[in-house]
Design a protein around this motif. Structure first.
Motif, PDB file in Angstrom:
ATOM      1  N   GLY A 166       0.787  -1.229   0.000  1.00  9.25           N
ATOM      2  CA  GLY A 166       0.000   0.000   0.000  1.00  9.25           C
ATOM      3  C   GLY A 166       0.815   1.272   0.000  1.00  9.25           C
ATOM      4  N   LYS A 167       2.146   1.148   0.021  1.00  7.95           N
ATOM      5  CA  LYS A 167       2.990   2.343   0.099  1.00  7.95           C
ATOM      6  C   LYS A 167       3.586   2.761  -1.242  1.00  7.95           C
ATOM      7  N   PHE A 168       3.434   1.909  -2.248  1.00  7.15           N
ATOM      8  CA  PHE A 168       3.987   2.245  -3.561  1.00  7.15           C
ATOM      9  C   PHE A 168       3.028   3.156  -4.333  1.00  7.15           C
ATOM     10  N   LYS A 169       3.580   3.995  -5.197  1.00  9.91           N
ATOM     11  CA  LYS A 169       2.762   4.857  -6.062  1.00  9.91           C
ATOM     12  C   LYS A 169       1.917   3.997  -7.001  1.00  9.91           C
ATOM     13  N   GLU A 170       0.848   4.586  -7.542  1.00  8.63           N
ATOM     14  CA  GLU A 170      -0.110   3.805  -8.335  1.00  8.63           C
ATOM     15  C   GLU A 170       0.455   3.327  -9.666  1.00  8.63           C
ATOM     16  N   ASN A 171       1.545   3.929 -10.130  1.00 12.43           N
ATOM     17  CA  ASN A 171       2.165   3.462 -11.382  1.00 12.43           C
ATOM     18  C   ASN A 171       3.388   2.577 -11.124  1.00 12.43           C
ATOM     19  N   VAL A 172       3.438   1.972  -9.931  1.00 13.30           N
ATOM     20  CA  VAL A 172       4.463   0.971  -9.605  1.00 13.30           C
ATOM     21  C   VAL A 172       3.790  -0.395  -9.537  1.00 13.30           C
ATOM     22  N   ILE A 173       4.411  -1.377 -10.168  1.00 15.33           N
ATOM     23  CA  ILE A 173       3.959  -2.760 -10.047  1.00 15.33           C
ATOM     24  C   ILE A 173       5.158  -3.594  -9.605  1.00 15.33           C
ATOM     25  N   VAL A 174       4.971  -4.397  -8.575  1.00 14.60           N
ATOM     26  CA  VAL A 174       6.061  -5.202  -8.031  1.00 14.60           C
ATOM     27  C   VAL A 174       6.108  -6.530  -8.785  1.00 14.60           C
ATOM     28  N   GLN A 175       7.271  -6.817  -9.363  1.00  8.75           N
ATOM     29  CA  GLN A 175       7.439  -8.009 -10.203  1.00  8.75           C
ATOM     30  C   GLN A 175       8.021  -9.143  -9.362  1.00  8.75           C
ATOM     31  N   VAL A 176       7.222 -10.216  -9.226  1.00 12.90           N
ATOM     32  CA  VAL A 176       7.546 -11.319  -8.320  1.00 12.90           C
ATOM     33  C   VAL A 176       7.739 -12.606  -9.115  1.00 12.90           C
ATOM     34  N   LYS A 177       8.852 -13.299  -8.864  1.00  6.84           N
ATOM     35  CA  LYS A 177       9.069 -14.588  -9.531  1.00  6.84           C
ATOM     36  C   LYS A 177       8.002 -15.596  -9.084  1.00  6.84           C
ATOM     37  N   ASN A 178       7.771 -16.605  -9.911  1.00  6.02           N
ATOM     38  CA  ASN A 178       6.701 -17.561  -9.612  1.00  6.02           C
ATOM     39  C   ASN A 178       6.940 -18.338  -8.317  1.00  6.02           C
ATOM     40  N   GLY A 179       8.213 -18.497  -7.931  1.00  6.28           N
ATOM     41  CA  GLY A 179       8.540 -19.182  -6.688  1.00  6.28           C
ATOM     42  C   GLY A 179       9.544 -18.381  -5.891  1.00  6.28           C
ATOM     43  N   GLU A 189       6.529 -12.966 -12.752  1.00  7.28           N
ATOM     44  CA  GLU A 189       7.725 -13.116 -13.573  1.00  7.28           C
ATOM     45  C   GLU A 189       8.007 -14.608 -13.755  1.00  7.28           C
ATOM     46  N   PHE A 190       7.804 -15.071 -14.980  1.00  5.31           N
ATOM     47  CA  PHE A 190       8.156 -16.433 -15.360  1.00  5.31           C
ATOM     48  C   PHE A 190       9.474 -16.407 -16.122  1.00  5.31           C
ATOM     49  N   GLN A 191      10.162 -17.542 -16.149  1.00  5.33           N
ATOM     50  CA  GLN A 191      11.341 -17.651 -17.000  1.00  5.33           C
ATOM     51  C   GLN A 191      11.012 -18.561 -18.177  1.00  5.33           C
ATOM     52  N   ILE A 192      11.112 -18.005 -19.380  1.00  6.33           N
ATOM     53  CA  ILE A 192      10.860 -18.786 -20.595  1.00  6.33           C
ATOM     54  C   ILE A 192      12.137 -19.517 -20.999  1.00  6.33           C
ATOM     55  N   THR A 193      13.255 -18.839 -20.874  1.00  4.07           N
ATOM     56  CA  THR A 193      14.533 -19.509 -21.128  1.00  4.07           C
ATOM     57  C   THR A 193      14.768 -20.534 -20.028  1.00  4.07           C
ATOM     58  N   GLN A 194      15.454 -21.607 -20.322  1.00  7.75           N
ATOM     59  CA  GLN A 194      15.480 -22.769 -19.438  1.00  7.75           C
ATOM     60  C   GLN A 194      16.772 -22.845 -18.623  1.00  7.75           C
ATOM     61  N   GLU A 195      17.002 -21.826 -17.822  1.00 12.19           N
ATOM     62  CA  GLU A 195      18.241 -21.732 -17.050  1.00 12.19           C
ATOM     63  C   GLU A 195      18.487 -22.960 -16.181  1.00 12.19           C
ATOM     64  N   TYR A 196      17.460 -23.435 -15.517  1.00 13.19           N
ATOM     65  CA  TYR A 196      17.598 -24.570 -14.605  1.00 13.19           C
ATOM     66  C   TYR A 196      16.936 -25.832 -15.155  1.00 13.19           C
ATOM     67  N   LEU A 197      16.589 -25.819 -16.424  1.00 10.39           N
ATOM     68  CA  LEU A 197      15.845 -26.938 -17.002  1.00 10.39           C
ATOM     69  C   LEU A 197      16.507 -27.472 -18.267  1.00 10.39           C
ATOM     70  N   GLY A 198      17.849 -27.553 -18.243  1.00  5.43           N
ATOM     71  CA  GLY A 198      18.555 -28.196 -19.342  1.00  5.43           C
ATOM     72  C   GLY A 198      18.867 -27.305 -20.526  1.00  5.43           C
ATOM     73  N   PHE A 199      18.701 -25.965 -20.343  1.00  2.50           N
ATOM     74  CA  PHE A 199      19.005 -25.026 -21.417  1.00  2.50           C
ATOM     75  C   PHE A 199      18.181 -25.370 -22.666  1.00  2.50           C
TER      76      PHE A 199
END
Length: 717
Positions: free
Chosen positions: A365-378, A403-413
């Motif tokens: 509730g403290k962020f301005k209205e044009n701020v969106i907090v980007q959170v990883k899925n886990g 925030e999802f990861q489409i590139t497969q950093e931890y999933l075999g590249f």
């Protein structure tokens, strides 16, 4: 000689045609072979009437011509007005005549500004198909939707589609560096050739925009979250402007990563303190400079006070201070700030999984209205499986962006076939219980749970300058699937796989059914042969290529795989229960109690939340040790089964892509065995138990696996 030249030319042309298939992604527009559908399409598409002449509408018209020509032959004439029946009428609401507009009044009430209508109507007693929306970009979305209907051999007799995106920001995050390396990129170098920009516009930029528009992606962050301040200098902003001009007709806004220390590095200031008047003024002036060049500039993505990146905490300030200062700078121009919640500190080694929640939830509730907090899925970092991030639903007064990861950093590249929409769907369907049963993560992300106006989904891109864009032909499906789920987080991953296969390869059911099954199973296979039963972050260090559960010598405890699995003679797993780090308390009681209780905790998350005895009995009656070993073997078996299915698909796929996938599946199978053998040999030291029947015995020693080094593994940036 003449015949030899002809043969050589023929081979070159043949290779070029095959290569085009890799390059064309899901926009293949293969010739329709279904005679029933050909007849229906031809009888319902006598002419095309295009209303309007904007650059976007011209793109839509060109797309229709290409699609019709490739799929059906030149069946439709382009008309300047509506004559006869069975026309396709394409144009925005303002360009429709009053009678058609009136006919669609209730449909326009159903859509938002980016939504489209594809509908069969009767106009002056004559049947017509209308593609429309409230603006030209919405029309373009409708055109791509209509062409997908043709690509997937669906009927167009009685269309009645009114579809809008459920999120406002649908964006790719490119972790691309200015030297064209890509952090966690496995498909070549960056698309953006900064050396040749702004004057040289690569056709790839146009084709990139076209591909994104076809799945409703409306934004792109061009640069790495580990930011370089140079991108904000006039020399580079001129280049960014050139890309923005290319992307604009496709409805794509450009965003940049903001390095928090930029006022010092390129501004000549002595501080980057967000409360300092000179710093505040510098960011305001820099924003005005950018918007003068790019009036529709989207805003900034910020990684601050994480993994060594500078931020407001360097000056005794907090995330709110930093985000709101930047929000004020872009607010006059309609810009937004995406502030990442991926934070963890070497000074708090208690439980990395708890840190983002602890650091951000108190600021709700403290962020301005044009701020969106980007959170990883886990809560850790794009693992093959993680429980949903506890921040989702826990900040009702703050818009949260997935925030999802489409590139497969931890999933075999890009060597492993992993259909990530299955992972995305699992997370989006997870129930936070924040407002009772049914409070899914998807409802947090699309704003419906708390009526947030600013909504979004970001995907860390898997795109590079490889001919096929993504390194693995099937990795294209993850880009496609991300776009479809960003548009509608409630789509089923099986529907997405079906669409993609039909658009990319073939409509033949003998191909679709078995190949779709391996796509749907592929993510679970990877979990099984890498990190079964809730194991996580046991990849080798730095490059994250291959197993490294033995790594324990890094300077920060939470960088070591041993920190996460905590294997010892008593058992294995990270105790996040109430008697452990109490990470479960960050969820609402219904979820916390489920995870906290060893008997009710889903076995897929067991070792995420509990340190469990090797002799613990799983629900199938196996001991934990046997069950773990059998899961690793199951993953290897699934990788082998994927090969068997694909080997029978050759008659439905061009030889180049068939052989590409065949070779990559062989690598995946070998690496699945590597994961199984290395991990089980290592964990066996602690369990002291023999491998159960059904698990293949390793052919190498643990010392061999430990000796493997990969100093040039891709993606380290």
């Amino acid at each position: 000689m003449t015949s030899l030249r002809f043969a050589f030319l023929f081979l070159l042309l043949s290779f070029s045609a095959l290569a085009q298939k890799d390059y064309k992604l899901w926009l293949q527009y293969n010739e329709t072979s279904n005679s029933v559908m050909i007849s229906e399409y031809k009888s319902n598409l006598k002419g095309i009437v295009v209303l309007g002449n904007s650059e976007t509408i011209k793109i839509a018209e060109k797309e229709l011509k290409t699609g019709f020509s490739d799929m059906l032959g030149n069946i439709s004439e382009i008309k300047s007005d509506i004559k006869g029946e069975n026309n396709l009428i394409v144009g925005s609401e303002s360009n429709l005549n009053a009678e058609i507009k009136n006919e669609l009044q209730s449909d326009f009430a159903k859509i938002n500004d980016e939504g489209f209508i594809v509908k069969t109507v009767s106009f002056k007693n004559k049947k017509q198909i209308i593609i429309t929306g409230k603006n030209d970009v919405a029309v373009l979305y409708g055109v791509f939707n209509f062409l997908r209907i043709l690509q997937t051999n669906k009927s167009i007799k009685n269309l009645n589609i009114a579809d809008s995106p459920k999120t406002s920001i649908r964006i790719l995050n490119h972790w691309d560096n200015l030297d064209r390396t890509v952090e966690r990129g496995y498909a070549g170098f960056s698309l953006w050739n900064w050396q040749k920009l702004p004057d040289f516009i690569d056709q790839r930029y146009i084709d990139y925009a076209r591909a994104n528009a076809s799945i409703g992606i409306n934004g792109t962050v061009l640069t790495n979250v580990n930011a370089n301040a140079l991108i904000l200098t006039p020399q580079y902003l001129e280049k960014v402007e050139a890309l923005a001009n290319v992307f604009r007709p496709y409805g794509i806004k450009v965003y940049l990563t903001a390095r928090f220390s930029a006022p010092i590095e390129i501004g000549g200031l002595k501080t980057a303190d967000p409360k300092d008047p000179e710093v505040i003024n510098w960011w305001k002036n820099k924003s005005a400079e950018i918007y003068k060049r790019i009036p529709d500039f989207g805003g900034f993505l910020v990684k601050a006070n994480s993994e060594g990146q500078p931020g407001p905490q360097n000056y005794g300030r907090d995330h709110v201070d930093g985000a709101n200062m930047l929000a004020d700078a872009v607010a006059p121009f309609g810009g937004i700030i995406m502030w990442r919640a991926f934070v963890y500190s070497e000074h708090d080694a208690n439980d990395r999984a708890k840190q983002a929640y602890a650091e951000f939830q108190p600021y709700d509730g403290k962020f301005k209205e044009n701020v969106i907090v980007q959170v990883k899925n886990g809560a850790i970092d794009f693992q093959p499986r993680e429980p949903f991030h506890p921040l989702f639903g826990a900040m009702p007064k703050t818009p949260l962006m997935m925030e999802f990861q489409i590139t497969q950093e931890y999933l075999g590249f890009s060597t492993h076939l992993v259909f990530l929409p299955k992972l995305f769907q699992e997370v989006l369907e997870s129930d936070t219980y924040q407002k009772g049963k049914g409070s899914t993560v998807a409802k947090v992300v699309d704003g419906t749970l708390y009526q947030n106006k600013l909504t979004g989904i970001a995907g860390v891109a898997n795109i590079g300058n490889d001919l096929n864009w993504t390194g693995h032909p099937f990795a294209q499906a993850n880009w496609y699937g991300f776009g479809r789920l960003a548009w509608n987080p409630y789509l089923d991953s099986e529907t997405i796989a079906d669409e993609w296969l039909r658009s990319t390869f073939s409509n033949d059911e003998n191909f679709i059914k078995p190949v779709k099954s391996i796509m749907i199973e592929s993510r679970e296979a990877v979990v099984n042969y890498m990190t079964p039963l809730g194991l996580h972050h046991i990849m080798d260090t730095g490059h994250h290529y291959g197993p490294g559960p033995w790594v324990s010598n890094l300077s920060r405890p939470e960088w070591n795989p041993t920190y996460y699995h905590k294997a010892d003679q008593n058992g294995i797993g990270f105790d996040r229960s109430k008697s452990g780090t109490n990470a479960v308390s960050q969820y609402v009681p219904e979820v916390a109690d489920l995870f906290d209780n060893l008997e009710t905790c889903p076995e897929k998350d067991l070792l995420w939340f509990h340190h469990v005895s090797w002799d613990y009995k799983l629900k199938n009656g196996q001991t934990l040790w046997n069950g773990l070993a059998l899961k690793y073997q199951e993953g290897v078996n699934q990788a082998a089964a994927m090969q068997n299915v694909w080997n029978k698909a050759g008659k439905y796929v061009d030889s180049e892509r068939f052989n590409e996938v065949k070779m990559l599946l062989e690598i995946q199978y070998k690496e699945a065995k590597w994961w199984r053998d290395a991990c089980l040999l290592y964990f066996q030291q602690f369990s002291g138990k023999e491998l159960p029947e059904g698990v293949e015995k390793p052919t190498q020693t643990l010392e061999y696996f430990k000796s493997l080094k990969f100093p040039f593994a891709p993606g380290n940036g």
